[in-house]
Write a protein that holds these residues in place. Structure first.
Motif, short mmCIF file in Angstrom:
data_model
loop_
_atom_site.label_atom_id
_atom_site.label_comp_id
_atom_site.label_asym_id
_atom_site.label_seq_id
_atom_site.Cartn_x
_atom_site.Cartn_y
_atom_site.Cartn_z
N GLU A 186 0.82 -1.21 0.00
CA GLU A 186 0.00 0.00 0.00
C GLU A 186 0.85 1.26 0.00
O GLU A 186 0.47 2.28 -0.57
N GLN A 187 2.00 1.20 0.68
CA GLN A 187 2.87 2.38 0.77
C GLN A 187 4.31 1.92 0.86
O GLN A 187 4.66 1.05 1.66
N SER A 188 5.15 2.50 0.03
CA SER A 188 6.58 2.18 0.05
C SER A 188 7.35 3.43 -0.36
O SER A 188 7.27 3.85 -1.51
N PRO A 189 8.06 4.06 0.56
CA PRO A 189 8.81 5.28 0.20
C PRO A 189 9.92 4.98 -0.79
O PRO A 189 10.54 3.91 -0.74
N ARG A 190 10.14 5.89 -1.71
CA ARG A 190 11.19 5.69 -2.71
C ARG A 190 12.57 6.04 -2.16
O ARG A 190 13.57 5.49 -2.59
N LYS A 196 18.06 6.26 9.28
CA LYS A 196 16.70 6.52 9.76
C LYS A 196 15.78 5.38 9.33
O LYS A 196 16.07 4.63 8.40
N GLU A 197 14.66 5.27 10.04
CA GLU A 197 13.67 4.25 9.70
C GLU A 197 12.62 4.82 8.75
O GLU A 197 12.24 5.98 8.84
N GLN A 198 12.17 3.97 7.83
CA GLN A 198 11.05 4.27 6.96
C GLN A 198 9.98 3.21 7.18
O GLN A 198 10.27 2.11 7.67
N SER A 237 1.96 -2.15 9.20
CA SER A 237 3.04 -1.17 9.08
C SER A 237 4.34 -1.83 9.50
O SER A 237 4.46 -2.35 10.61
N LEU A 238 5.32 -1.79 8.60
CA LEU A 238 6.59 -2.46 8.83
C LEU A 238 7.71 -1.42 8.85
O LEU A 238 8.02 -0.81 7.83
N PRO A 239 8.34 -1.17 10.02
CA PRO A 239 9.47 -0.23 10.06
C PRO A 239 10.72 -0.88 9.48
O PRO A 239 11.04 -2.03 9.78
N VAL A 240 11.42 -0.13 8.64
CA VAL A 240 12.62 -0.62 7.97
C VAL A 240 13.74 0.40 8.17
O VAL A 240 13.54 1.59 7.92
N LEU A 241 14.90 -0.09 8.61
CA LEU A 241 16.05 0.79 8.79
C LEU A 241 16.81 0.92 7.48
O LEU A 241 17.20 -0.08 6.87
N VAL A 242 17.00 2.15 7.02
CA VAL A 242 17.82 2.41 5.83
C VAL A 242 19.27 2.48 6.32
O VAL A 242 19.72 3.50 6.82
N ASP A 243 19.99 1.36 6.20
CA ASP A 243 21.30 1.28 6.84
C ASP A 243 22.47 1.58 5.92
O ASP A 243 23.62 1.58 6.36
N HIS A 244 22.21 1.86 4.62
CA HIS A 244 23.32 2.21 3.74
C HIS A 244 22.79 2.97 2.53
O HIS A 244 21.60 2.95 2.24
N GLU A 273 15.74 3.88 -1.84
CA GLU A 273 17.05 4.43 -2.19
C GLU A 273 17.58 5.21 -0.99
O GLU A 273 17.01 6.23 -0.60
N GLY A 274 18.67 4.72 -0.41
CA GLY A 274 19.26 5.37 0.75
C GLY A 274 20.09 6.58 0.36
O GLY A 274 20.96 6.49 -0.51
N ILE A 275 19.79 7.70 0.97
CA ILE A 275 20.56 8.92 0.72
C ILE A 275 21.01 9.49 2.07
O ILE A 275 20.33 9.31 3.09
N ARG A 276 22.14 10.11 2.07
CA ARG A 276 22.66 10.69 3.30
C ARG A 276 22.11 12.10 3.47
O ARG A 276 22.12 12.91 2.54
N ASP A 277 21.67 12.38 4.70
CA ASP A 277 21.11 13.69 4.98
C ASP A 277 22.20 14.74 4.88
O ASP A 277 22.16 15.65 4.05
#
Length: 687
Positions: A186-190, A196-198, A237-244, A273-277
């Motif tokens: 239903e929802q998946s951030p690009r 951070k977690e998404q 709702s599934l929290p996912v860590l963007v680790d790289h 797609e993991g991006i650095r802040d």
């Protein structure tokens, strides 16, 4: 064909009507006054009007044209489920025989496969029908038959406006008893910030199955796996860590149902797609020198970099009587930087640093541990590195794989990319490095050292190591054995690619996927999957590609440039393709991560029902018949479908090869008859 009576007036109809009316008036007056010859006048007028109307007998030599019916055969991915393929082949064979028995009917067959592009995936039967109709004269179109599972993705929104003058029938190849389970994202951030977690939101849907908790396995591309239980239709709702940085792949797999239609839609993939802040960089300059400002300007020019610059302007041994309160407004927070908040930095750069009693040995030991835990350190060394008070003679040497000889080599040289460097992403295809002699300016100083491990990607004077890259447990370290890189930034002798080199160094130290020397990836390029393997080795193993259907293909790679191997694989199925070469794995989504063909594969007649009603066609489940429903032809305006039978329209189209025409009042005989009537009229009236 027989003779037909036709007329071709020699005068306009209004004029003929006026002449006839005038003649009738005179005849009526003559008859009313009992004048002589009024009857002959009526005969003469009739013959005159008949001659002006110009009647004739017409005979056409016609050639009957066959009616054209179109069979649109669905060969999309969902048609491979269950018994659909066999039913499709049998229905098409039976349809061809039934049409042959009708006589004067031609059957044109169009096949439709799944489209693997993200914009046009799914089953597009009406697009195929419209293309086929462009070659069929409308007066010969007898009807269309869709042989499909009913999952059609281009059904017109207003079937009544299709403009078809013949019925559209549907033969449904699936079964009413099918069961299936699928994952719906239903929802998946690009995109997501590294560290951070998404949140991914999904649900599990099923048809024809008993309600109850469903086991769902969650896998990530870093090897983690766990199982949860969900209720059918419930959003999770599934929290996912963007680790790289780069692609962070999460695979969601639902347990299979016994006897379900397909397991291909039991799994779905989410790619973030993991991006650095912001990149937090600590720059430690041992002393002011020409290259210091170059480092500072380069790092400050990037808005995504938070720079903390620590410069030793006055070593402790220099005593000139200047009061301490006039040397600095505030004390530099060395303990806060090198102990308490050290792990908050993404990159630490030592620029010509020497031990001067500013940083205790314990702090340097902390930096060595920081590297082993996954940190990144870049050392730009000058003569200080070869001295006894250089960084090598500190606890930091636990992660240094380069041993200085104590000498500093002087003399002009152009940095060169080594053979190993030609394969490494940091220095491969570096601008200006092509050709026998690099097209950039010279440097004039090099610290003599021996690399005990790591990769020497650039060399300097007398082919001595200049740039050494090494991995230390979970972290990385880069050592540049010269402090003359600033000459490139100043444009000396044409300068050089200092900005590009340092950008690549920083990305490699940050473990960006694009700069990994051992990396396997795949991407879609039109109708192909481009498989790429980067490696420092001389050879690479074949890549095994697992298709969405579960079938596997082995692909041999070819070297295109040093360190880069590629191969193309034609796309045969939309969906998730998994790549593996025994050491590395990767995934590539073709078409979309949740293709329409597997999103809802249960056979249905609901999507085609509005079209069948609008055109007078019918829908039939093939499981209800041993062969096909009875096929007949019906005249226009008649019913075209019923229980157990369907019809094509009989158009009676023809082509006229020749026309034979016999005029009735343009011959000498007709003229003579008219003259005889006038002569008789005058003769009678003259007596």
């Amino acid at each position: 064909m027989g003779w037909d009576f036709t007329i071709a007036p020699l005068l306009p109809w209004p004029l003929l009507a006026a002449l006839a009316a005038a003649g009738l008036v005179f005849i009526a007056i003559s008859a009313f006054t009992r004048g002589r010859g009024w009857l002959l006048r009526a005969v003469a007028l009739t013959l005159l009007i008949a001659a002006l109307v110009n009647p004739s007998l017409r005979n056409e030599d016609r050639e009957n044209l066959s009616d054209i019916a179109i069979a649109v055969v669905d060969q999309s991915r969902s048609q491979s489920f269950g018994d659909r393929t066999a039913r499709t082949e049998r229905a098409l064979a039976d349809l061809k025989q039934a049409v042959a028995r009708l006589g004067n009917t031609e059957l044109r067959v169009v096949t439709v496969t799944s489209n693997s592009s993200a914009e046009n995936d799914g089953t597009r039967l009406f697009a195929a029908l419209n293309e086929a109709l462009s070659e069929v004269p409308p007066e010969r179109f007898a009807g269309a038959v869709f042989i499909t599972d009913g999952e059609v993705h281009d059904v017109p929104g207003e079937p009544g406006k299709l403009g078809l003058n013949a019925p559209v029938h549907g033969l449904i190849t699936g079964s009413r008893k099918e069961i299936d389970r699928r994952i719906v994202i239903e929802q998946s951030p690009r995109f997501g910030i590294v560290g951070k977690e998404q949140t991914i939101r999904f649900r599990v849907e099923q048809k024809g199955a008993t309600p109850g908790p469903i086991g769902v396995t969650i896998r990530t591309n870093n090897g983690e796996e766990h199982t949860i239980e969900v209720e059918p239709g419930q959003s999770v709702s599934l929290p996912v860590l963007v680790d790289h940085g780069g692609q962070n792949i999460t695979e969601i797999i639902a347990d299979a149902l016994p006897g379900e239609l397909t397991e291909q839609n039991n799994r779905a993939i989410s790619i973030i797609e993991g991006i650095r802040d912001r990149l937090r960089v600590l720059l430690v300059s041992g002393e002011p020198h020409p290259g210091e400002r170059t480092w500072r300007n380069l790092l400050k020019a990037d808005a995504s970099v938070d720079l903390v610059h620590f410069t030793i302007l006055r070593p402790p041994e220099k005593q000139d009587g200047t009061p301490i309160k006039e040397l600095s407004l505030i004390a530099f927070p060395t303990r806060e930087l090198f102990v308490e908040k050290l792990d908050e930095f993404d990159l630490i750069i030592f620029d010509r640093y020497q031990r001067r009693g500013i940083l205790p040995m314990m702090y340097l030991a902390n930096i060595a541990d920081y590297v082993k835990r996954g940190g990144a350190v870049l050392i730009a060394a000058g003569p200080d590195f070869a001295a006894e008070d250089g960084l090598y003679n500190t606890p930091l040497n636990a992660v240094l794989q380069v041993v200085p000889s104590g000498q500093v080599l002087q003399g002009g040289f152009k940095p060169r990319v080594t053979d190993r460097g030609q394969r490494h992403p940091v220095t491969r295809d570096l601008p200006g490095a092509q050709g026998a002699t690099p097209n950039w300016g010279r440097w004039f100083r090099l610290v003599d050292a021996e690399a005990q491990s790591g990769e020497v990607v650039m060399s300097g004077l007398d082919s001595k190591p200049l740039l050494v890259l090494s991995r230390e447990e979970q972290g990385r370290l880069a050592l540049l054995l010269s402090d003359h890189g600033w000459l490139w930034a100043r444009g000396y002798e044409g300068g050089g690619p200092q900005t590009e080199l340092l950008r690549r160094l920083a990305h490699w130290l940050m473990k960006e996927p694009d700069l990994e020397e051992e990396y396997l990836s795949g991407k879609q390029d039109n109708d192909n999957i481009v498989i790429e393997r980067r490696t420092m080795a001389d050879t690479t193993a074949p890549v095994t590609v697992t298709l969405p259907s579960g079938a596997t293909k082995q692909v041999e790679l070819k070297q295109v440039t040093p360190g880069v191997w590629r191969a193309d694989l034609a796309v045969t199925e939309p969906g998730i393709h998994r790549l593996a070469d025994g050491k590395l794995t990767a995934a590539v989504a073709i078409g979309s991560a949740d293709p329409k063909e597997t999103a809802d594969p249960i056979a249905t007649e609901e999507k085609l029902a509005p079209v069948a009603r609008a055109t007078g066609g019918g829908l039939y489940w093939l499981e209800d018949y041993s062969g096909l429903p009875r096929l007949v032809k019906a005249d226009a305006g008649r019913q075209m479908a019923g229980s157990g039978w369907l019809a094509f329209k009989a158009n009676d189209a023809h082509r006229v090869r020749a026309v034979h025409e016999l005029p009735l009042f343009s011959t000498l005989g007709s003229l003579g008859l008219l003259l005889m009537a006038f002569a008789a009229m005058w003769y009678r009236e003259g007596r």
